[in-house]
Motif scaffolding. Structure first.
Motif, mmCIF file in Angstrom:
data_model
loop_
_atom_site.group_PDB
_atom_site.id
_atom_site.type_symbol
_atom_site.label_atom_id
_atom_site.label_comp_id
_atom_site.label_asym_id
_atom_site.label_seq_id
_atom_site.Cartn_x
_atom_site.Cartn_y
_atom_site.Cartn_z
ATOM 1 N N ASP A 126 -15.326 47.333 -21.402
ATOM 2 C CA ASP A 126 -16.393 46.770 -20.572
ATOM 3 C C ASP A 126 -15.875 45.585 -19.769
ATOM 4 O OD1 ASP A 126 -18.874 48.323 -21.437
ATOM 5 O OD2 ASP A 126 -18.061 47.679 -23.367
ATOM 6 N N CYS A 127 -14.915 44.869 -20.337
ATOM 7 C CA CYS A 127 -14.310 43.745 -19.612
ATOM 8 C C CYS A 127 -12.932 43.450 -20.186
ATOM 9 C CB CYS A 127 -15.198 42.496 -19.721
ATOM 10 S SG CYS A 127 -14.620 41.093 -18.724
ATOM 11 N N ILE A 128 -12.000 43.094 -19.302
ATOM 12 C CA ILE A 128 -10.651 42.694 -19.694
ATOM 13 C C ILE A 128 -10.465 41.230 -19.313
ATOM 14 C CG2 ILE A 128 -8.173 43.052 -19.354
ATOM 15 C CD1 ILE A 128 -8.872 45.948 -18.526
ATOM 16 N N VAL A 129 -10.099 40.408 -20.298
ATOM 17 C CA VAL A 129 -9.761 39.005 -20.045
ATOM 18 C C VAL A 129 -8.249 38.941 -19.943
ATOM 19 C CG1 VAL A 129 -9.896 36.643 -20.921
ATOM 20 C CG2 VAL A 129 -11.797 38.229 -21.305
ATOM 21 N N LEU A 130 -7.743 38.591 -18.764
ATOM 22 C CA LEU A 130 -6.326 38.796 -18.453
ATOM 23 C C LEU A 130 -5.629 37.515 -18.007
ATOM 24 C CD1 LEU A 130 -3.922 40.751 -17.832
ATOM 25 C CD2 LEU A 130 -4.962 41.109 -15.582
ATOM 26 N N ASP A 131 -4.596 37.131 -18.752
ATOM 27 C CA ASP A 131 -3.760 35.999 -18.353
ATOM 28 C C ASP A 131 -2.760 36.474 -17.297
ATOM 29 O OD1 ASP A 131 -2.555 33.539 -18.227
ATOM 30 O OD2 ASP A 131 -1.437 33.757 -20.098
ATOM 31 N N ILE A 132 -2.405 35.595 -16.359
ATOM 32 C CA ILE A 132 -1.437 35.971 -15.323
ATOM 33 C C ILE A 132 -0.013 35.930 -15.860
ATOM 34 C CG2 ILE A 132 -0.329 35.173 -13.192
ATOM 35 C CD1 ILE A 132 -2.974 34.623 -12.007
ATOM 36 N N MET A 133 0.336 34.872 -16.582
ATOM 37 C CA MET A 133 1.701 34.688 -17.063
ATOM 38 C C MET A 133 1.852 35.349 -18.432
ATOM 39 S SD MET A 133 2.925 33.022 -14.522
ATOM 40 C CE MET A 133 4.509 32.438 -15.126
ATOM 41 N N LEU A 134 2.539 36.509 -18.463
ATOM 42 C CA LEU A 134 2.700 37.254 -19.704
ATOM 43 C C LEU A 134 4.162 37.565 -19.958
ATOM 44 C CD1 LEU A 134 -0.138 39.897 -19.203
ATOM 45 C CD2 LEU A 134 -0.185 38.009 -20.848
ATOM 46 N N LYS A 158 -8.699 52.862 -12.823
ATOM 47 C CA LYS A 158 -9.576 52.328 -13.857
ATOM 48 C C LYS A 158 -10.566 51.344 -13.227
ATOM 49 C CE LYS A 158 -8.489 54.088 -17.887
ATOM 50 N NZ LYS A 158 -8.220 53.273 -19.052
ATOM 51 N N ARG A 159 -11.811 51.347 -13.718
ATOM 52 C CA ARG A 159 -12.850 50.511 -13.148
ATOM 53 C C ARG A 159 -13.328 49.441 -14.125
ATOM 54 N NH1 ARG A 159 -17.341 52.274 -12.050
ATOM 55 N NH2 ARG A 159 -17.723 51.136 -10.108
ATOM 56 N N ASP A 160 -12.520 49.148 -15.145
ATOM 57 C CA ASP A 160 -12.886 48.108 -16.097
ATOM 58 C C ASP A 160 -13.040 46.769 -15.367
ATOM 59 O OD1 ASP A 160 -11.292 50.263 -17.085
ATOM 60 O OD2 ASP A 160 -11.220 49.308 -19.030
ATOM 61 N N SER A 161 -14.057 46.002 -15.738
ATOM 62 C CA SER A 161 -14.210 44.664 -15.182
ATOM 63 C C SER A 161 -13.066 43.782 -15.673
ATOM 64 C CB SER A 161 -15.553 44.056 -15.616
ATOM 65 O OG SER A 161 -16.627 44.801 -15.088
ATOM 66 N N VAL A 162 -12.587 42.885 -14.813
ATOM 67 C CA VAL A 162 -11.451 42.019 -15.160
ATOM 68 C C VAL A 162 -11.770 40.568 -14.800
ATOM 69 C CG1 VAL A 162 -9.018 41.487 -14.756
ATOM 70 C CG2 VAL A 162 -9.780 43.878 -14.773
ATOM 71 N N ILE A 163 -11.540 39.681 -15.764
ATOM 72 C CA ILE A 163 -11.606 38.244 -15.507
ATOM 73 C C ILE A 163 -10.217 37.676 -15.738
ATOM 74 C CG2 ILE A 163 -12.561 36.016 -16.221
ATOM 75 C CD1 ILE A 163 -15.076 37.476 -17.104
ATOM 76 N N ILE A 164 -9.620 37.087 -14.707
ATOM 77 C CA ILE A 164 -8.311 36.454 -14.839
ATOM 78 C C ILE A 164 -8.482 35.056 -15.411
ATOM 79 C CG2 ILE A 164 -6.358 35.496 -13.549
ATOM 80 C CD1 ILE A 164 -6.634 37.778 -11.584
ATOM 81 N N ILE A 165 -7.657 34.734 -16.409
ATOM 82 C CA ILE A 165 -7.602 33.354 -16.895
ATOM 83 C C ILE A 165 -6.170 32.866 -16.663
ATOM 84 C CG2 ILE A 165 -9.463 33.538 -18.582
ATOM 85 C CD1 ILE A 165 -7.363 33.990 -20.754
ATOM 86 N N LYS A 198 -20.562 38.167 -19.511
ATOM 87 C CA LYS A 198 -21.882 38.771 -19.415
ATOM 88 C C LYS A 198 -22.255 39.057 -17.970
ATOM 89 C CE LYS A 198 -23.698 36.650 -23.645
ATOM 90 N NZ LYS A 198 -24.657 35.670 -24.206
ATOM 91 N N SER A 199 -21.894 38.146 -17.085
ATOM 92 C CA SER A 199 -22.230 38.297 -15.672
ATOM 93 C C SER A 199 -21.524 39.486 -15.030
ATOM 94 C CB SER A 199 -21.885 37.011 -14.911
ATOM 95 O OG SER A 199 -22.168 37.146 -13.530
ATOM 96 N N VAL A 200 -20.204 39.633 -15.285
ATOM 97 C CA VAL A 200 -19.477 40.737 -14.636
ATOM 98 C C VAL A 200 -19.904 42.085 -15.223
ATOM 99 C CG1 VAL A 200 -17.490 39.310 -14.016
ATOM 100 C CG2 VAL A 200 -17.436 40.588 -16.161
ATOM 101 N N ILE A 201 -20.206 42.122 -16.516
ATOM 102 C CA ILE A 201 -20.697 43.371 -17.118
ATOM 103 C C ILE A 201 -22.057 43.732 -16.530
ATOM 104 C CG2 ILE A 201 -21.534 44.432 -19.249
ATOM 105 C CD1 ILE A 201 -19.359 42.908 -20.757
ATOM 106 N N ARG A 202 -22.911 42.727 -16.374
ATOM 107 C CA ARG A 202 -24.237 42.963 -15.816
ATOM 108 C C ARG A 202 -24.146 43.473 -14.379
ATOM 109 N NH1 ARG A 202 -26.452 38.429 -17.777
ATOM 110 N NH2 ARG A 202 -26.023 37.242 -15.905
ATOM 111 N N ARG A 203 -23.242 42.903 -13.600
ATOM 112 C CA ARG A 203 -23.092 43.324 -12.200
ATOM 113 C C ARG A 203 -22.603 44.762 -12.110
ATOM 114 N NH1 ARG A 203 -20.525 38.237 -11.255
ATOM 115 N NH2 ARG A 203 -18.503 39.270 -10.970
#
Length: 225
Positions: A46-54, A71-78, A113-118
């Protein structure tokens, strides 16, 4: 709802996981590029929390791979990097949001919650199907405005059915949706059968129009009149 946290810092990753589990998400994790790529290739989130530096690669490169495999999974970059270039690149590659470290866990939870809702609820706070209404943020369900009391697994299963109406869902997909990385800790198929049976019984008793039907040899699907 299932979340994937891809973050190389052990302490931050575990802190995020504990916070999200308190919000009743099923949480999986990866600590490097290769493990993260393997998970997003094999499973849906439902959502991927993704760091840039890996280790082993960039989170931005992983975003590109997501785009390639459609893939259409929601992604939040941290990220600890707050450059406008990284923000623009990440959003252009399909990220839904960008959060700069350090951040408050409450803000991350709110953005998830916001990106999943959208993406899954067209911005609404609820999902309606005939006389059934689900409020994912509150983990509550109503049938004809009367609350339908479900345990956590029953709710997770119903939510997965409702966002996939009319689609035949294999038992393996149902197991993955409610257990994630912990599927080896239970006799999962028997437990799925038991939970679906109880869920169907509760929905019928409450007078819900949507009904979970067994599809012999395949799994189940949610149908309406």
């Amino acid at each position: 709802m299932k979340i994937l946290v891809i973050e190389d810092s052990d302490s931050l990753r575990e802190t995020i996981i504990r916070s999200l589990e308190k919000e009743r998400y099923v949480v999986e994790s990866a600590a490097n590029y290769q493990d993260g790529l393997a998970k997003v290739s094999d499973y849906d989130y439902d959502c991927i929390v993704l760091d840039i530096m890996l280790p082993g690669g960039s989170g931005l490169a992983l975003l590109q791979e997501l785009k390639k495999i459609r893939k259409r999974d929601s992604v939040i970059i941290i990220s600890a990097k707050d450059s406008i270039e990284d923000r623009i690149t990440g959003l252009d590659l399909g990220a839904d949001d960008y959060l700069t470290k350090p951040f408050h866990l409450a803000e991350l939870n709110a953005r998830i919650k916001s990106v999943i809702r959208r993406k899954q609820q067209d911005g609404d706070l609820d999902i309606s199907l005939e006389n059934l209404v689900i409020y994912p943020d509150r983990h509550t369900v109503y049938v004809d405005e009367q609350e339908l009391v479900l345990n956590r697994k029953e709710f997770d299963l119903l939510y997965y059915f409702v966002i996939n109406p009319g689609r035949v869902l294999e038992k393996s997909a149902l197991v993955e949706s409610v257990w994630g990385d912990y599927i080896d800790q239970v006799d999962s198929f028997d437990f799925i059968y038991s939970q679906v049976k109880n869920l169907r019984k509760k929905m019928k008793a409450a007078g819900a129009i949507p009904e979970i039907k067994a599809v012999y040899g395949f799994g189940y699907k949610l149908v309406t009149e």
